[in-house]
Design a protein around this motif. Structure first.
Motif, PDB file in Angstrom:
ATOM      1  N   LEU A  62       0.821  -1.216   0.000  1.00  0.00           N
ATOM      2  CA  LEU A  62       0.000   0.000   0.000  1.00  0.00           C
ATOM      3  C   LEU A  62       0.850   1.258   0.000  1.00  0.00           C
ATOM      4  CD1 LEU A  62      -2.574  -1.210   2.643  1.00  0.00           C
ATOM      5  CD2 LEU A  62      -3.106  -0.653   0.268  1.00  0.00           C
ATOM      6  N   THR A  63       2.159   1.106  -0.215  1.00  0.00           N
ATOM      7  CA  THR A  63       3.041   2.265  -0.055  1.00  0.00           C
ATOM      8  C   THR A  63       2.576   3.456  -0.897  1.00  0.00           C
ATOM      9  OG1 THR A  63       4.839   0.695   0.299  1.00  0.00           O
ATOM     10  CG2 THR A  63       5.450   3.002  -0.057  1.00  0.00           C
ATOM     11  N   ALA A  64       2.381   3.218  -2.197  1.00  0.00           N
ATOM     12  CA  ALA A  64       2.016   4.332  -3.086  1.00  0.00           C
ATOM     13  C   ALA A  64       0.641   4.883  -2.723  1.00  0.00           C
ATOM     14  CB  ALA A  64       2.045   3.868  -4.539  1.00  0.00           C
ATOM     15  N   ALA A  65      -0.319   3.979  -2.533  1.00  0.00           N
ATOM     16  CA  ALA A  65      -1.685   4.419  -2.234  1.00  0.00           C
ATOM     17  C   ALA A  65      -1.745   5.157  -0.895  1.00  0.00           C
ATOM     18  CB  ALA A  65      -2.627   3.217  -2.229  1.00  0.00           C
ATOM     19  N   ALA A  66      -0.987   4.660   0.095  1.00  0.00           N
ATOM     20  CA  ALA A  66      -1.024   5.290   1.425  1.00  0.00           C
ATOM     21  C   ALA A  66      -0.343   6.660   1.394  1.00  0.00           C
ATOM     22  CB  ALA A  66      -0.356   4.378   2.452  1.00  0.00           C
ATOM     23  N   ARG A  67       0.728   6.780   0.615  1.00  0.00           N
ATOM     24  CA  ARG A  67       1.391   8.099   0.516  1.00  0.00           C
ATOM     25  C   ARG A  67       0.461   9.120  -0.104  1.00  0.00           C
ATOM     26  NH1 ARG A  67       7.553   6.570  -1.060  1.00  0.00           N
ATOM     27  NH2 ARG A  67       8.050   5.829   1.034  1.00  0.00           N
ATOM     28  N   GLN A  68      -0.238   8.665  -1.143  1.00  0.00           N
ATOM     29  CA  GLN A  68      -1.167   9.571  -1.804  1.00  0.00           C
ATOM     30  C   GLN A  68      -2.271  10.004  -0.837  1.00  0.00           C
ATOM     31  OE1 GLN A  68      -3.060   7.835  -5.185  1.00  0.00           O
ATOM     32  NE2 GLN A  68      -3.776   9.792  -5.982  1.00  0.00           N
ATOM     33  N   ARG A  69      -2.787   9.036  -0.082  1.00  0.00           N
ATOM     34  CA  ARG A  69      -3.835   9.362   0.882  1.00  0.00           C
ATOM     35  C   ARG A  69      -3.301  10.280   1.980  1.00  0.00           C
ATOM     36  NH1 ARG A  69      -8.876   6.909   2.579  1.00  0.00           N
ATOM     37  NH2 ARG A  69      -8.897   6.013   0.507  1.00  0.00           N
ATOM     38  N   ALA A  70      -2.064  10.017   2.410  1.00  0.00           N
ATOM     39  CA  ALA A  70      -1.457  10.848   3.466  1.00  0.00           C
ATOM     40  C   ALA A  70      -1.314  12.292   2.986  1.00  0.00           C
ATOM     41  CB  ALA A  70      -0.106  10.268   3.877  1.00  0.00           C
ATOM     42  N   ARG A  71      -0.979  12.454   1.719  1.00  0.00           N
ATOM     43  CA  ARG A  71      -0.844  13.805   1.153  1.00  0.00           C
ATOM     44  C   ARG A  71      -2.184  14.544   1.251  1.00  0.00           C
ATOM     45  NH1 ARG A  71       0.921  12.392  -4.188  1.00  0.00           N
ATOM     46  NH2 ARG A  71       2.488  11.165  -3.119  1.00  0.00           N
ATOM     47  N   GLN A  72      -3.283  13.820   0.915  1.00  0.00           N
ATOM     48  CA  GLN A  72      -4.604  14.454   0.985  1.00  0.00           C
ATOM     49  C   GLN A  72      -4.986  14.794   2.415  1.00  0.00           C
ATOM     50  OE1 GLN A  72      -6.991  11.350  -0.665  1.00  0.00           O
ATOM     51  NE2 GLN A  72      -6.175  11.572  -2.742  1.00  0.00           N
ATOM     52  N   MET A  73      -4.470  13.997   3.380  1.00  0.00           N
ATOM     53  CA  MET A  73      -4.872  14.165   4.774  1.00  0.00           C
ATOM     54  C   MET A  73      -4.008  15.160   5.524  1.00  0.00           C
ATOM     55  SD  MET A  73      -5.425  10.098   5.495  1.00  0.00           S
ATOM     56  CE  MET A  73      -4.395  10.203   6.901  1.00  0.00           C
ATOM     57  N   GLU A  74      -2.943  15.606   4.903  1.00  0.00           N
ATOM     58  CA  GLU A  74      -1.936  16.399   5.620  1.00  0.00           C
ATOM     59  C   GLU A  74      -2.585  17.560   6.366  1.00  0.00           C
ATOM     60  OE1 GLU A  74       2.631  17.462   4.672  1.00  0.00           O
ATOM     61  OE2 GLU A  74       1.175  18.230   3.239  1.00  0.00           O
ATOM     62  N   GLY A  75      -2.177  17.721   7.638  1.00  0.00           N
ATOM     63  CA  GLY A  75      -2.658  18.860   8.418  1.00  0.00           C
ATOM     64  C   GLY A  75      -4.008  18.651   9.076  1.00  0.00           C
ATOM     65  N   GLN A  76      -4.741  17.573   8.703  1.00  0.00           N
ATOM     66  CA  GLN A  76      -6.050  17.360   9.343  1.00  0.00           C
ATOM     67  C   GLN A  76      -5.965  16.167  10.281  1.00  0.00           C
ATOM     68  OE1 GLN A  76      -8.787  16.476   6.140  1.00  0.00           O
ATOM     69  NE2 GLN A  76      -7.630  17.831   4.791  1.00  0.00           N
ATOM     70  N   ARG A  77      -6.785  16.198  11.329  1.00  0.00           N
ATOM     71  CA  ARG A  77      -6.848  15.022  12.188  1.00  0.00           C
ATOM     72  C   ARG A  77      -7.709  13.970  11.489  1.00  0.00           C
ATOM     73  NH1 ARG A  77      -6.269  13.502  17.838  1.00  0.00           N
ATOM     74  NH2 ARG A  77      -7.670  11.765  18.269  1.00  0.00           N
ATOM     75  N   VAL A  78      -7.222  12.715  11.544  1.00  0.00           N
ATOM     76  CA  VAL A  78      -7.968  11.613  10.929  1.00  0.00           C
ATOM     77  C   VAL A  78      -9.243  11.379  11.731  1.00  0.00           C
ATOM     78  CG1 VAL A  78      -7.879   9.160  10.324  1.00  0.00           C
ATOM     79  CG2 VAL A  78      -5.798  10.558  10.171  1.00  0.00           C
TER      80      VAL A  78
ATOM     81  N   LEU B  74       1.732   8.363   9.972  1.00  0.00           N
ATOM     82  CA  LEU B  74       0.555   8.845   9.241  1.00  0.00           C
ATOM     83  C   LEU B  74       0.293   7.938   8.032  1.00  0.00           C
ATOM     84  CD1 LEU B  74      -1.665  11.023   9.001  1.00  0.00           C
ATOM     85  CD2 LEU B  74      -0.194  12.187   7.346  1.00  0.00           C
ATOM     86  N   GLN B  75       1.371   7.487   7.403  1.00  0.00           N
ATOM     87  CA  GLN B  75       1.200   6.601   6.249  1.00  0.00           C
ATOM     88  C   GLN B  75       0.579   5.258   6.653  1.00  0.00           C
ATOM     89  OE1 GLN B  75       5.026   6.603   4.257  1.00  0.00           O
ATOM     90  NE2 GLN B  75       4.817   8.745   3.672  1.00  0.00           N
ATOM     91  N   LEU B  76       0.969   4.736   7.819  1.00  0.00           N
ATOM     92  CA  LEU B  76       0.319   3.499   8.308  1.00  0.00           C
ATOM     93  C   LEU B  76      -1.172   3.745   8.523  1.00  0.00           C
ATOM     94  CD1 LEU B  76       2.556   1.857  11.097  1.00  0.00           C
ATOM     95  CD2 LEU B  76       2.358   1.197   8.688  1.00  0.00           C
ATOM     96  N   THR B  77      -1.488   4.914   9.084  1.00  0.00           N
ATOM     97  CA  THR B  77      -2.889   5.255   9.348  1.00  0.00           C
ATOM     98  C   THR B  77      -3.668   5.357   8.031  1.00  0.00           C
ATOM     99  OG1 THR B  77      -2.058   6.509  11.230  1.00  0.00           O
ATOM    100  CG2 THR B  77      -4.368   6.842  10.632  1.00  0.00           C
ATOM    101  N   ALA B  78      -3.032   5.964   7.045  1.00  0.00           N
ATOM    102  CA  ALA B  78      -3.666   6.060   5.725  1.00  0.00           C
ATOM    103  C   ALA B  78      -3.855   4.660   5.146  1.00  0.00           C
ATOM    104  CB  ALA B  78      -2.800   6.913   4.798  1.00  0.00           C
ATOM    105  N   GLY B  79      -2.851   3.802   5.332  1.00  0.00           N
ATOM    106  CA  GLY B  79      -2.959   2.412   4.878  1.00  0.00           C
ATOM    107  C   GLY B  79      -4.139   1.720   5.538  1.00  0.00           C
ATOM    108  N   ALA B  80      -4.313   1.961   6.842  1.00  0.00           N
ATOM    109  CA  ALA B  80      -5.423   1.338   7.571  1.00  0.00           C
ATOM    110  C   ALA B  80      -6.774   1.826   7.046  1.00  0.00           C
ATOM    111  CB  ALA B  80      -5.294   1.623   9.064  1.00  0.00           C
ATOM    112  N   LEU B  81      -6.858   3.104   6.663  1.00  0.00           N
ATOM    113  CA  LEU B  81      -8.102   3.621   6.072  1.00  0.00           C
ATOM    114  C   LEU B  81      -8.412   2.878   4.771  1.00  0.00           C
ATOM    115  CD1 LEU B  81      -7.612   7.500   6.486  1.00  0.00           C
ATOM    116  CD2 LEU B  81      -9.382   6.100   7.575  1.00  0.00           C
ATOM    117  N   ILE B  82      -7.370   2.683   3.958  1.00  0.00           N
ATOM    118  CA  ILE B  82      -7.573   1.987   2.684  1.00  0.00           C
ATOM    119  C   ILE B  82      -7.990   0.532   2.924  1.00  0.00           C
ATOM    120  CG2 ILE B  82      -6.450   1.218   0.544  1.00  0.00           C
ATOM    121  CD1 ILE B  82      -4.573   3.716   0.884  1.00  0.00           C
ATOM    122  N   VAL B  83      -7.368  -0.117   3.917  1.00  0.00           N
ATOM    123  CA  VAL B  83      -7.710  -1.519   4.202  1.00  0.00           C
ATOM    124  C   VAL B  83      -9.141  -1.636   4.750  1.00  0.00           C
ATOM    125  CG1 VAL B  83      -7.092  -3.598   5.512  1.00  0.00           C
ATOM    126  CG2 VAL B  83      -5.295  -2.209   4.487  1.00  0.00           C
TER     127      VAL B  83
END
Ligand code: DCP
Ligand code: CA
Ligand code: CA
Length: 423
Positions: free
Chosen positions: A124-140, A195-204
């Motif tokens: 999920l590296t690429a997908a999670a990085r992309q999601r993390a970019r969208q989430m930057e600065g906001q609380r999940v 944050l990337q792990l968290t983004a990965g968890a959202l995708i999963v």
């Protein structure tokens, strides 16, 4: 920009279906849904051997390997579904088909490596990085992680008034998620591995929801930085849940984790590690220097162990949806052991017949052909058992021919070779 801490470069998940054969049987027999039930092989002797158990039945102490009748003593309302048979042996095609459906849904989300009939690794590296970019600065939003546990963050359930274990567990989970989200860097830098792990968890979470909606099957998952940690964390909370294993929780987890619980250390090699170093737990490996591990296990394996006990591992997720080989087998235990050439030939032909069917199906579905035929034999002798395996070119997809070649491959090992008929 700071370099990413070594070992935290990737986001890798392992998805494993919950009581998989049971779910497949429940889908075709809806009356079994939500009930204590189990799947058995060969219902003949004492209700057959159990190979999969629903979580409702596990609560009564029913486990894999029990006989159906033995299990029904523990859980009188236990219902048994039976594996279909063909060519005198178990026929797993319906479970393989279910597996293909699940893999198809998952592969829409990321690179998938099928690891067994009911599990797959996901990079999920690429997908999670992309999601993390969208989430930057906001609380999940923790509401989006509604089946996620975070290892090392899940214990502090507050409300002790409720005695119900399920409620306590859910409270602990929620408190853990909040504590985890609080621990993320305040500016939520997109390059934060956490944050990337968290983004990965959202995708999963989304991936698992899609699998359930589209196939009806539930699964669990582990989300971490590599395959070993992903596999380990998947088993921490089941069923129908997922677990983030952050690097900071690895040492605490490894301190009480038997070496054999780690991927690739479950067998003989893992045993040699514990025996040679006089250790039991994964965390104890950290006491050894790189040079000591080199001395005992060679440079390559030594390096791998040195990193592994610190949670660092680099095996890539390989894009692969199809099994690498197609095989079938049957065991003849005790009195059923094969003792004549005729019997051996008969069963080789049964196995070869299944193989021919599956090879043809595979050629049609996947546009590929098998090249090698491999035969493995396990012998149960008086006292010690032994095994061997031999291979040759796979000439044709034809059962008679496969059976004949297979017989020739193993015939040289027949210790009763002087007699015409005995094996
Ligand atoms: N299986 C089998 N014989 C075994 C182990 C497994 O036939 N010794 C089959 C039945 C299982 C499936 O493979 O349903 C997947 O195996 P798992 O070990 O993943 O176990 P389950 O999916 O049944 O349960 P869990 O929810 O614990 O993953
Ligand atoms: Ca499983
Ligand atoms: Ca599995």
């Amino acid at each position: 920009m700071e370099p990413v801490e070594r070992g935290k470069e990737r986001v890798v998940a392992l998805v494993d279906m919950d009581c998989f054969y049971v779910q497949v049987e429940q889908k075709s027999h809806p009356e079994l849904r939500g009930k204590p039930c189990a799947v058995v092989q060969y219902k003949t002797w004492q209700g057959g051997g159990i190979i999969a158990v629903s979580y409702e039945a596990r609560a009564y102490g029913v486990t894999r390997g029990m006989r159906g009748m033995e299990a029904q003593k523990k859980c009188p309302q236990l219902q048994l579904a039976r594996i279909p048979q063909a060519h005198g042996k178990a026929d797993l095609s319906k479970y393989r088909e279910a597996s293909v459906q699940v893999i198809a849904v998952m592969s829409r989300f990321a690179v998938i490596e099928r690891a067994s009939i009911d599990e797959a690794y996901v990079d999920l590296t690429a997908a999670a990085r992309q999601r993390a970019r969208q989430m930057e600065g906001q609380r999940v939003d923790s509401g989006l992680l509604k089946t996620t546990f975070v290892e090392g963050f899940s214990q502090n359930g507050q409300a002790q008034q409720s005695g119900d274990p399920a409620t306590l567990k859910e409270e602990g989970r929620r408190a853990g998620i909040e504590a985890w989200l609080d621990s993320l860097p305040p500016d939520c830098d997109q390059n934060s591995p956490e944050l990337q792990l968290t983004a990965g968890a959202l995708i999963v979470e989304e991936m698992r929801a899609a699998v359930e909606t589209e196939t009806g099957y539930r699964c669990s998952a582990g989300i971490s930085h590599n395959k070993v940690l992903a596999k380990l964390s998947c088993g921490l909370h089941k069923p129908n849940a997922q677990t983030i294993l952050p690097m900071c929780s690895v040492s605490g987890l490894f301190d009480a984790l038997p070496v054999g619980k780690i991927r690739n250390l479950g067998g003989k090699f893992g045993e040699s590690v514990t025996e040679q170093l006089h250790i039991k737990y994964m965390g104890q490996l950290r006491a050894f220097t790189e040079s000591r591990l080199h001395m005992d296990f060679g440079e390559k394996t030594g390096n791998w162990l040195f990193d592994l006990c610190r949670g660092v591992e680099f095996e890539p997720v390989r894009a692969r949806h199809l099994p690498k080989s197609i095989g079938c087998s049957k065991s003849f235990l005790g009195l059923q052991a094969l003792s004549s050439c005729e019997q051996v030939k008969h069963w080789l032909l049964q196995l070869a017949t299944e193989l021919e069917e599956r090879l043809n199906h595979d050629r049609q579905q996947n546009q590929r052909v098998g090249k090698q035929l491999s035969v493995s034999v396990r012998l149960e002798g008086s006292g010690k058992s032994s095994s061997f395996s031999r291979c040759c070119a796979l000439a044709q997809y034809q059962a008679q021919r496969i059976a004949k070649d297979a017989f020739e491959l193993i015939n040289g090992f027949n210790t009763a070779a002087n007699h015409q008929t005995a094996w």
